[in-house]
Write a protein that holds these residues in place. Structure first.
Motif, PDB file in Angstrom:
ATOM      1  N   THR A 312       0.834  -1.211   0.000  1.00  0.00           N
ATOM      2  CA  THR A 312       0.000   0.000   0.000  1.00  0.00           C
ATOM      3  C   THR A 312       0.861   1.250   0.000  1.00  0.00           C
ATOM      4  N   LEU A 313       1.874   1.294   0.857  1.00  0.00           N
ATOM      5  CA  LEU A 313       2.742   2.472   0.951  1.00  0.00           C
ATOM      6  C   LEU A 313       3.537   2.687  -0.331  1.00  0.00           C
ATOM      7  N   ILE A 314       4.091   1.603  -0.886  1.00  0.00           N
ATOM      8  CA  ILE A 314       4.909   1.735  -2.097  1.00  0.00           C
ATOM      9  C   ILE A 314       4.063   2.196  -3.281  1.00  0.00           C
ATOM     10  N   ILE A 315       2.922   1.546  -3.481  1.00  0.00           N
ATOM     11  CA  ILE A 315       2.061   1.901  -4.621  1.00  0.00           C
ATOM     12  C   ILE A 315       1.490   3.297  -4.446  1.00  0.00           C
ATOM     13  N   MET A 316       1.164   3.673  -3.214  1.00  0.00           N
ATOM     14  CA  MET A 316       0.683   5.033  -2.972  1.00  0.00           C
ATOM     15  C   MET A 316       1.759   6.045  -3.343  1.00  0.00           C
ATOM     16  N   GLY A 317       3.003   5.776  -2.935  1.00  0.00           N
ATOM     17  CA  GLY A 317       4.096   6.681  -3.285  1.00  0.00           C
ATOM     18  C   GLY A 317       4.292   6.801  -4.784  1.00  0.00           C
ATOM     19  N   LEU A 318       4.207   5.680  -5.494  1.00  0.00           N
ATOM     20  CA  LEU A 318       4.348   5.716  -6.951  1.00  0.00           C
ATOM     21  C   LEU A 318       3.194   6.483  -7.595  1.00  0.00           C
ATOM     22  N   GLY A 319       1.979   6.276  -7.053  1.00  0.00           N
ATOM     23  CA  GLY A 319       0.829   7.005  -7.584  1.00  0.00           C
ATOM     24  C   GLY A 319       0.994   8.508  -7.434  1.00  0.00           C
ATOM     25  N   LEU A 320       1.488   8.940  -6.279  1.00  0.00           N
ATOM     26  CA  LEU A 320       1.734  10.371  -6.071  1.00  0.00           C
ATOM     27  C   LEU A 320       2.789  10.887  -7.044  1.00  0.00           C
ATOM     28  N   PHE A 322       3.306   9.859  -9.956  1.00  0.00           N
ATOM     29  CA  PHE A 322       2.724   9.913 -11.299  1.00  0.00           C
ATOM     30  C   PHE A 322       1.548  10.887 -11.374  1.00  0.00           C
ATOM     31  N   GLY A 323       1.445  11.776 -10.410  1.00  0.00           N
ATOM     32  CA  GLY A 323       0.473  12.860 -10.499  1.00  0.00           C
ATOM     33  C   GLY A 323      -0.910  12.559  -9.969  1.00  0.00           C
ATOM     34  N   MET A 324      -1.091  11.449  -9.242  1.00  0.00           N
ATOM     35  CA  MET A 324      -2.403  11.153  -8.682  1.00  0.00           C
ATOM     36  C   MET A 324      -2.631  11.976  -7.415  1.00  0.00           C
ATOM     37  N   SER A 325      -3.899  12.177  -7.080  1.00  0.00           N
ATOM     38  CA  SER A 325      -4.210  12.853  -5.825  1.00  0.00           C
ATOM     39  C   SER A 325      -3.852  11.927  -4.665  1.00  0.00           C
ATOM     40  N   ARG A 326      -3.768  12.498  -3.461  1.00  0.00           N
ATOM     41  CA  ARG A 326      -3.401  11.698  -2.305  1.00  0.00           C
ATOM     42  C   ARG A 326      -4.417  10.579  -2.057  1.00  0.00           C
ATOM     43  N   ALA A 329      -4.172   7.947  -4.913  1.00  0.00           N
ATOM     44  CA  ALA A 329      -2.988   7.097  -4.760  1.00  0.00           C
ATOM     45  C   ALA A 329      -3.182   6.094  -3.628  1.00  0.00           C
ATOM     46  N   PHE A 330      -3.803   6.546  -2.538  1.00  0.00           N
ATOM     47  CA  PHE A 330      -4.082   5.630  -1.427  1.00  0.00           C
ATOM     48  C   PHE A 330      -5.056   4.538  -1.857  1.00  0.00           C
ATOM     49  N   ALA A 331      -6.088   4.929  -2.613  1.00  0.00           N
ATOM     50  CA  ALA A 331      -7.061   3.949  -3.105  1.00  0.00           C
ATOM     51  C   ALA A 331      -6.390   2.917  -3.998  1.00  0.00           C
ATOM     52  N   LEU A 332      -5.460   3.367  -4.844  1.00  0.00           N
ATOM     53  CA  LEU A 332      -4.740   2.447  -5.724  1.00  0.00           C
ATOM     54  C   LEU A 332      -3.897   1.479  -4.902  1.00  0.00           C
ATOM     55  N   GLY A 333      -3.237   1.993  -3.846  1.00  0.00           N
ATOM     56  CA  GLY A 333      -2.426   1.146  -2.988  1.00  0.00           C
ATOM     57  C   GLY A 333      -3.241   0.075  -2.279  1.00  0.00           C
ATOM     58  N   ARG A 386     -10.654   6.846   1.152  1.00  0.00           N
ATOM     59  CA  ARG A 386     -10.337   6.776  -0.273  1.00  0.00           C
ATOM     60  C   ARG A 386     -11.168   7.742  -1.102  1.00  0.00           C
ATOM     61  N   ALA A 387     -12.390   8.040  -0.633  1.00  0.00           N
ATOM     62  CA  ALA A 387     -13.309   8.848  -1.433  1.00  0.00           C
ATOM     63  C   ALA A 387     -12.771  10.259  -1.614  1.00  0.00           C
ATOM     64  N   GLU A 388     -12.804  10.713  -2.856  1.00  0.00           N
ATOM     65  CA  GLU A 388     -12.405  12.086  -3.131  1.00  0.00           C
ATOM     66  C   GLU A 388     -13.434  13.021  -2.514  1.00  0.00           C
ATOM     67  N   PRO A 389     -12.996  14.115  -1.877  1.00  0.00           N
ATOM     68  CA  PRO A 389     -13.958  15.033  -1.272  1.00  0.00           C
ATOM     69  C   PRO A 389     -14.840  15.687  -2.323  1.00  0.00           C
TER      70      PRO A 389
END
Length: 594
Positions: A312-320, A322-326, A329-333, A386-389
């Motif tokens: 989760t932490l690694i994929i979240m970091g990669l998502g960030l 690559f320009g994903m929102s926080r 990126a957390f949802a992807l992780g 995970r939900a976007e505000p």
């Protein structure tokens, strides 16, 4: 002669019965079908109730479900769309597999004291996620074709591609003398390229003509045979070369993505995909080594938690990166945090290569299964995180008068057309909407939309309604009624009011309203489609015009009667129905057609 029918029936009945019960139960509580299949498989398997055996054989057959899943996904992805995703596939996907695999390798080395070869053989497979679990989750949530879904799929696709180099790495580290004569890695890579090129050519020059022939013959059941043949043949080709069968099925699907028969093929293959994918998870549950978990429960649980947390932490970091929102990126992780079904394949290869003990393969297989079982719970537990505000109206401009001749209230699919056509005639337009997200999106297209509730008189006054010639209410739903329309007319008597009505009921609510026009939102587009349909079947143009005129006449008569009586069934005899048309035809025959 020995019959295998009783064995098939005896295995099939408890498998399907337990699967049905637990999937319905878990669906009822929002836990997802995957966990239901896993629990059902564990219960009927040899280690608990012992109702069904030979889990390994069933797992081998059920892997066809993964191939069918990838084939169906491939049907949704044209080569053009895949090319557009190349950055995520070979950028984000490569970094995910490499980073997760190496970090998990290091963690296993430190946690268990295993050799580097054994740590690699265990850690690299754990970097892969469950395609069979993640894609159905994305499909059921309707997110597979969204930017988020495409990014997740790009990672999963690269993971399937990475099976070849991972097998090569295990073979290169092998301590088994029999592997010395195995296929070298560079040849496996050539096989991969050659097989993909071969499937592309087969899709263009063999499969498409085949489906065209079946379509011309009208043999619908042959679509089922041809679709299954395509999947099985592509998967078998890859398997014979020691490659990923699922990758072959995916390429075959992509090659048919632009085919006019794509939807027919997908509809025919879908039931087999669902059944075999369910059987796959049942078989995984059956192979779950409960004794290994019972002997080392804290180790299995701790490793599963570590696997989920690290990925989760690694994929979240990669998502960030690559320009994903926080939150995205957390949802992807979280979505990709589990181990995958290909881990079982690679653990078996590592065991055959004498890199790990059979007990280690069982324990880490249990870790993968446990991580897969946690995904539905994690998705539920992290839903709010995970939900976007919701887009906030804070900072958005309220409406203001700019000398507009027209004020458009509502900038959805209806209001956009109205506003753009008025602007095309250089009519000054002020647009008001209550959806902050729509306002922000409109801004990226160069359209200024103000925030405000256009049903309020004070908001309309700020938007310039005092001097406007037109007030155009284009919102969704049926919020307008006669009382509100009268209040708006009295406040802004110089403006002509036009209202979008959702349906006949909305028109009836506006009985006697002082408006210049009420436009039912789907009437004109439906008439256009009906005209086109009559043209396609060869109806004369004069007859089409006559039919349209007659329909409009009857529709207005019926609507007038409905508004006067308030009864939706008023003047029902003016409708064109099967019964009314049959009566008209009989009358025409009785009069000799005169």
């Amino acid at each position: 002669m020995e019959s295998h029918t009783p064995s098939l029936l005896h295995d099939g009945a408890p498998l399907l019965g337990f699967a049905l019960a637990f999937v319905l139960l878990f669906r009822r509580f929002g836990l997802g079908a995957t966990l239901g299949y896993l629990v059902a498989g564990a219960l009927v398997g040899p280690q608990l109730l012992g109702l069904v055996g030979d889990a390994e054989q069933k797992l081998g057959v059920a892997e066809l479900g993964i191939a069918l899943l990838l084939f169906v996904v491939g049907l949704e992805l044209s080569p053009t769309r895949l090319w557009r995703m190349r950055k995520d596939i070979f950028g984000l996907g490569l970094l995910q597999v490499t980073a997760c695999g190496l970090v998990l390798t290091g963690f296993i080395k430190v946690a268990t004291g295993a050799s580097w070869e054994a740590a690699l053989a265990l850690g690299l497979p754990l970097g892969l996620s469950s395609t069979a679990q993640v894609l159905p989750l994305l499909q059921s949530a309707g997110r597979l074709r969204t930017p988020f879904g495409e990014r997740a799929f790009a990672i999963l696709l690269f993971q399937d591609l990475s099976i070849v180099p991972l097998i090569t790495i295990v073979a290169a580290m092998s301590r088994n003398p029999a592997d010395a004569s195995g296929t070298p890695g560079w040849l496996l890579a050539l096989y991969t390229v050659g097989a993909i090129v071969g499937l592309v050519l087969a899709g263009r020059y063999a499969l498409r003509p085949l489906f065209r022939l079946i379509g011309n013959l009208g043999e619908r059941e042959m679509f089922v045979f041809a679709g299954l043949f395509t999947v099985i043949a592509a998967a078998a080709l890859m398997d014979m070369l020691g490659l990923s069968p699922a990758l072959g099925a995916f390429v075959a699907g992509v090659m048919l993505a632009d085919s006019p028969y794509r939807h027919e093929i997908e509809a025919d293959v879908e039931p087999f995909r669902s059944i075999l994918l369910g059987l796959f998870f049942l078989a995984v549950g059956m192979t779950l080594n409960l004794h290994a978990i019972a002997e080392r429960p804290f180790f299995v649980l701790g490793m599963a938690l570590a696997l989920i947390a690290l990925k989760t932490l690694i994929i979240m970091g990669l998502g960030l990166a690559f320009g994903m929102s926080r939150r995205g990126a957390f949802a992807l992780g979280v979505l990709l945090s589990q181990g995958g079904e290909f881990g079982f394949v690679l653990f078996a290869q590592a065991q055959a290569a004498y890199l790990i003990e059979p007990a280690a393969a069982s324990v880490f297989g249990a870790i993968v299964t446990l991580s897969m079982a946690t995904t539905p719970f994690l998705m539920m537990a992290t839903a709010k995180l995970r939900a976007e505000p919701e887009p906030s109206a804070v900072g958005l401009d309220g409406p203001r008068a700019e000398g507009s001749n027209a004020v458009v209230i509502g900038y959805g699919r209806f209001g956009q057309t109205v506003a753009q056509m008025l602007i095309a005639q250089n009519i000054p337009v002020t647009v008001v909407d209550t959806d902050p997200e729509m306002i922000q999106i409109a801004g990226t297209f160069g359209m200024k939309v103000y925030y405000g509730d256009g049903s309020r008189l004070d908001i309309l006054r700020l938007a310039g309604a005092d001097d406007a010639e037109l007030l155009l209410f284009c919102q969704d739903g049926d919020k307008m009624d006669t009382e509100l329309a009268e209040a708006i007319h009295q406040a802004f008597p110089k403006a002509s009011i036009l209202i979008r009505a959702y349906d006949r009921r909305a028109v009836m609510k506006l009985k006697g309203a002082p408006v210049a026009g009420i436009i039912r939102e789907l009437l004109e587009s439906a008439i256009v489609m009906a005209r086109r349909a009559m043209e396609v079947v060869g109806v004369d143009q004069a007859q089409i015009d006559k039919t349209e005129a007659e329909y409009r006449k009857r529709d207005l008569e019926r609507l007038k009667a409905q508004k006067e009586t308030g009864d939706l069934r008023a003047a029902i005899d003016t409708m064109f129905t099967h019964r009314s048309q049959a009566a008209a035809n009989e009358a025409d025959i009785g009069s000799g057609g005169k």
